[in-house]
Write a protein that holds these residues in place. Structure first.
Motif, PDB file in Angstrom:
ATOM      1  N   PRO A 254     -40.284  33.396  -1.797  1.00 26.53           N
ATOM      2  CA  PRO A 254     -39.754  32.164  -1.201  1.00 26.53           C
ATOM      3  C   PRO A 254     -38.837  31.441  -2.195  1.00 26.53           C
ATOM      4  N   ILE A 255     -37.757  30.869  -1.703  1.00 24.96           N
ATOM      5  CA  ILE A 255     -36.824  30.193  -2.612  1.00 24.96           C
ATOM      6  C   ILE A 255     -37.447  28.953  -3.243  1.00 24.96           C
ATOM      7  N   ALA A 256     -38.533  28.432  -2.649  1.00 26.52           N
ATOM      8  CA  ALA A 256     -39.221  27.279  -3.242  1.00 26.52           C
ATOM      9  C   ALA A 256     -39.826  27.629  -4.597  1.00 26.52           C
ATOM     10  N   SER A 257     -40.005  28.917  -4.884  1.00 23.46           N
ATOM     11  CA  SER A 257     -40.566  29.323  -6.172  1.00 23.46           C
ATOM     12  C   SER A 257     -39.514  29.316  -7.282  1.00 23.46           C
ATOM     13  N   PHE A 258     -38.237  29.208  -6.924  1.00 23.48           N
ATOM     14  CA  PHE A 258     -37.195  29.136  -7.938  1.00 23.48           C
ATOM     15  C   PHE A 258     -37.216  27.748  -8.576  1.00 23.48           C
ATOM     16  N   GLN A 259     -37.095  27.691  -9.858  1.00 23.99           N
ATOM     17  CA  GLN A 259     -37.234  26.418 -10.570  1.00 23.99           C
ATOM     18  C   GLN A 259     -36.227  25.373 -10.102  1.00 23.99           C
ATOM     19  N   VAL A 260     -34.990  25.793  -9.885  1.00 24.52           N
ATOM     20  CA  VAL A 260     -33.972  24.816  -9.489  1.00 24.52           C
ATOM     21  C   VAL A 260     -34.279  24.222  -8.114  1.00 24.52           C
ATOM     22  N   ILE A 261     -34.803  25.040  -7.197  1.00 26.97           N
ATOM     23  CA  ILE A 261     -35.168  24.543  -5.871  1.00 26.97           C
ATOM     24  C   ILE A 261     -36.400  23.639  -5.962  1.00 26.97           C
ATOM     25  N   ALA A 262     -37.384  24.049  -6.760  1.00 21.96           N
ATOM     26  CA  ALA A 262     -38.588  23.239  -6.924  1.00 21.96           C
ATOM     27  C   ALA A 262     -38.249  21.861  -7.483  1.00 21.96           C
ATOM     28  N   HIS A 263     -37.343  21.819  -8.458  1.00 23.60           N
ATOM     29  CA  HIS A 263     -36.945  20.532  -9.029  1.00 23.60           C
ATOM     30  C   HIS A 263     -36.193  19.690  -8.000  1.00 23.60           C
ATOM     31  N   ARG A 264     -35.355  20.351  -7.210  1.00 27.69           N
ATOM     32  CA  ARG A 264     -34.600  19.620  -6.189  1.00 27.69           C
ATOM     33  C   ARG A 264     -35.548  19.028  -5.146  1.00 27.69           C
ATOM     34  N   LEU A 265     -36.555  19.775  -4.733  1.00 27.69           N
ATOM     35  CA  LEU A 265     -37.542  19.275  -3.773  1.00 27.69           C
ATOM     36  C   LEU A 265     -38.334  18.116  -4.360  1.00 27.69           C
ATOM     37  N   ALA A 266     -38.654  18.197  -5.648  1.00 25.67           N
ATOM     38  CA  ALA A 266     -39.372  17.098  -6.296  1.00 25.67           C
ATOM     39  C   ALA A 266     -38.529  15.834  -6.324  1.00 25.67           C
ATOM     40  N   ASP A 267     -37.239  15.980  -6.599  1.00 24.94           N
ATOM     41  CA  ASP A 267     -36.338  14.827  -6.591  1.00 24.94           C
ATOM     42  C   ASP A 267     -36.244  14.218  -5.186  1.00 24.94           C
ATOM     43  N   MET A 268     -36.221  15.079  -4.155  1.00 19.33           N
ATOM     44  CA  MET A 268     -36.185  14.591  -2.778  1.00 19.33           C
ATOM     45  C   MET A 268     -37.441  13.805  -2.449  1.00 19.33           C
ATOM     46  N   LYS A 269     -38.583  14.309  -2.895  1.00 21.29           N
ATOM     47  CA  LYS A 269     -39.849  13.617  -2.654  1.00 21.29           C
ATOM     48  C   LYS A 269     -39.849  12.243  -3.324  1.00 21.29           C
ATOM     49  N   LEU A 270     -39.370  12.180  -4.558  1.00 16.56           N
ATOM     50  CA  LEU A 270     -39.307  10.899  -5.269  1.00 16.56           C
ATOM     51  C   LEU A 270     -38.378   9.923  -4.557  1.00 16.56           C
ATOM     52  N   ALA A 271     -37.238  10.417  -4.075  1.00 13.25           N
ATOM     53  CA  ALA A 271     -36.287   9.549  -3.366  1.00 13.25           C
ATOM     54  C   ALA A 271     -36.925   8.965  -2.112  1.00 13.25           C
ATOM     55  N   TYR A 272     -37.647   9.797  -1.375  1.00  8.39           N
ATOM     56  CA  TYR A 272     -38.296   9.324  -0.153  1.00  8.39           C
ATOM     57  C   TYR A 272     -39.378   8.286  -0.465  1.00  8.39           C
ATOM     58  N   VAL A 273     -40.206   8.565  -1.451  1.00 11.34           N
ATOM     59  CA  VAL A 273     -41.287   7.638  -1.793  1.00 11.34           C
ATOM     60  C   VAL A 273     -40.724   6.299  -2.267  1.00 11.34           C
ATOM     61  N   LYS A 274     -39.677   6.340  -3.080  1.00  7.08           N
ATOM     62  CA  LYS A 274     -39.051   5.097  -3.535  1.00  7.08           C
ATOM     63  C   LYS A 274     -38.518   4.284  -2.357  1.00  7.08           C
ATOM     64  N   ALA A 275     -37.788   4.945  -1.460  1.00  6.73           N
ATOM     65  CA  ALA A 275     -37.182   4.254  -0.327  1.00  6.73           C
ATOM     66  C   ALA A 275     -38.239   3.670   0.602  1.00  6.73           C
ATOM     67  N   ARG A 276     -39.269   4.460   0.906  1.00 12.59           N
ATOM     68  CA  ARG A 276     -40.297   3.965   1.833  1.00 12.59           C
ATOM     69  C   ARG A 276     -41.123   2.853   1.202  1.00 12.59           C
ATOM     70  N   SER A 277     -41.432   2.955  -0.075  1.00  7.96           N
ATOM     71  CA  SER A 277     -42.190   1.905  -0.745  1.00  7.96           C
ATOM     72  C   SER A 277     -41.424   0.585  -0.711  1.00  7.96           C
ATOM     73  N   LEU A 278     -40.122   0.653  -0.981  1.00 12.43           N
ATOM     74  CA  LEU A 278     -39.309  -0.557  -0.957  1.00 12.43           C
ATOM     75  C   LEU A 278     -39.193  -1.116   0.456  1.00 12.43           C
ATOM     76  N   LEU A 279     -39.112  -0.236   1.446  1.00 16.72           N
ATOM     77  CA  LEU A 279     -39.062  -0.672   2.841  1.00 16.72           C
ATOM     78  C   LEU A 279     -40.314  -1.454   3.211  1.00 16.72           C
ATOM     79  N   LEU A 280     -41.482  -0.916   2.898  1.00 22.13           N
ATOM     80  CA  LEU A 280     -42.731  -1.591   3.242  1.00 22.13           C
ATOM     81  C   LEU A 280     -42.880  -2.901   2.470  1.00 22.13           C
ATOM     82  N   HIS A 281     -42.456  -2.905   1.211  1.00 26.12           N
ATOM     83  CA  HIS A 281     -42.517  -4.124   0.399  1.00 26.12           C
ATOM     84  C   HIS A 281     -41.632  -5.221   0.999  1.00 26.12           C
ATOM     85  N   THR A 282     -40.410  -4.852   1.361  1.00 28.79           N
ATOM     86  CA  THR A 282     -39.479  -5.840   1.920  1.00 28.79           C
ATOM     87  C   THR A 282     -39.958  -6.335   3.274  1.00 28.79           C
TER      88      THR A 282
END
Length: 357
Positions: A254-282
């Protein structure tokens, strides 16, 4: 401060999630967007039967007295399913203002037989009411143009931002059949039906209440509601991309096992969590009545910036197929980009924050 939904809100979102899962799967949505009306009467009536058209209106106007947190909870699901029905702009933003000013219209808005629309944009994201060019003349008539009016093709009544005879921005009620009003209908990049409006000495009714305060509240509700839609789209896009990366194989793995893809998915997860946390706070601050202009700008800027980052990563992980019309990925990205363009983009709101708004 509690950032979790109440049991009642959770039950409501669970019910709506089931409804949209049944009637708004991606292929069903494509058919709705391609239909002559560009909307689903069946889904709109289902939303009415669930009480969602009445939810944002105060009880004094026949509604259920919902809060901005209710709008966020519903808005996230609307974004997750890329819904094109104008629930946010008609029911959550415009209906209460219309009903308070002209109670005779309340029943039609509540039963879903009429649509209301907010007409505020005047081009490239009219974020500051002080820049509004549409105005009321000395005779009390409205002249000017409005762009990107969601549901403007079918709305029977509009709440329109304009500068009054004294030069102060305010909201006015305009009947959809008013003499001097013309519409140019079109489909937006994210599949919604909208219209550009032109007003040539059109009769208006000032909205009930303090005009400046009502305008601020309407724009704040719209900004938070649109941000909720974008965050919902971000969540769905993250899940879709993670699933794809776990099943798509190259070199037998699976391409998710490639380091560059895994890092990209982690960055996407962080972006989503940041955005949703700020949404709920506001949203919590807004419900408490203490959300400042700076906090609203921070939400809009971060959702726009993080949403674009997540969306572009999703397309890159999917490769060329990510932008095909047959796959949902590009459609989610279009919703995120469209939301960013409304009420001032990320760059505009970052500049406001830097200027100490």
């Amino acid at each position: 401060m509690d950032f979790t939904f109440t049991p009642e809100q959770q039950m409501l979102t669970d019910s709506l999630s089931r409804l949209l899962g049944q009637h708004y799967a991606f292929d069903q949505r494509r058919k709705i967007v391609a239909s002559p009306e560009g909307r689903s009467t069946r889904v709109w009536n289902e939303l009415r039967d669930m009480g969602l058209l009445a939810l944002p209106l105060p009880e004094s106007l026949g509604g259920l007295g919902g809060s901005i947190v209710d709008v966020v909870a519903i808005g996230e699901l609307m974004g997750r399913h890329i819904v094109v029905e104008p629930w946010l702009t008609s029911a959550a933003v415009a209906a209460a203002v219309v009903a308070a000013t002209d109670p005779a219209r309340a029943e039609a808005l509540l039963d879903g037989s009429a649509l209301a629309a907010l007409a505020h944009e005047e081009g490239a994201g009219t974020a500051d009411p002080a820049t509004i060019a549409t105005r009321i003349d000395a005779a009390g008539r409205l002249t000017g143009e409005k762009a990107l009016v969601i549901a403007g093709d079918a709305a029977s009544v509009f709440i329109v931002s304009a500068k009054g005879a004294d030069g102060a921005p305010a909201l006015y009620l305009v009947d959809g059949a008013a003499e001097g009003l013309t519409r140019q209908s079109f489909t937006t990049i994210d599949g919604r039906r909208a219209a550009h409006l032109r007003f040539a000495s059109v009769a208006v009714t000032p909205v009930a209440g303090d005009p400046a305060a009502v305008l601020r509240e309407v724009l704040a509700t719209a900004l938070i509601g649109f941000s909720a839609e974008a965050v919902g789209a971000m969540g769905a896009l993250l899940e879709t991309t993670a699933t794809y990366a776990s099943t798509r194989k190259q070199f037998g793995v699976p391409i998710a096992s490639f380091q560059v893809i895994a890092h990209r998915l982690a960055d996407m997860k962080l972006a989503y969590v940041k955005a949703r946390s700020l949404l709920l706070h506001t949203a919590a601050l807004a419900e408490a009545g203490v959300a400042s202009a700076r906090e609203l700008s921070l939400l809009k800027a971060q959702v726009g910036r993080l949403g674009r980052q997540l969306g572009e990563s999703a397309v890159q992980i999917h490769g060329g197929v990510g932008m095909t019309d047959e796959l949902s990925v590009g459609h989610y990205l279009k919703r995120i980009l469209f939301v960013d363009a409304l009420l001032g983009g990320a760059d505009y709101h970052l500049q406001r924050i830097g200027a100490g708004v």
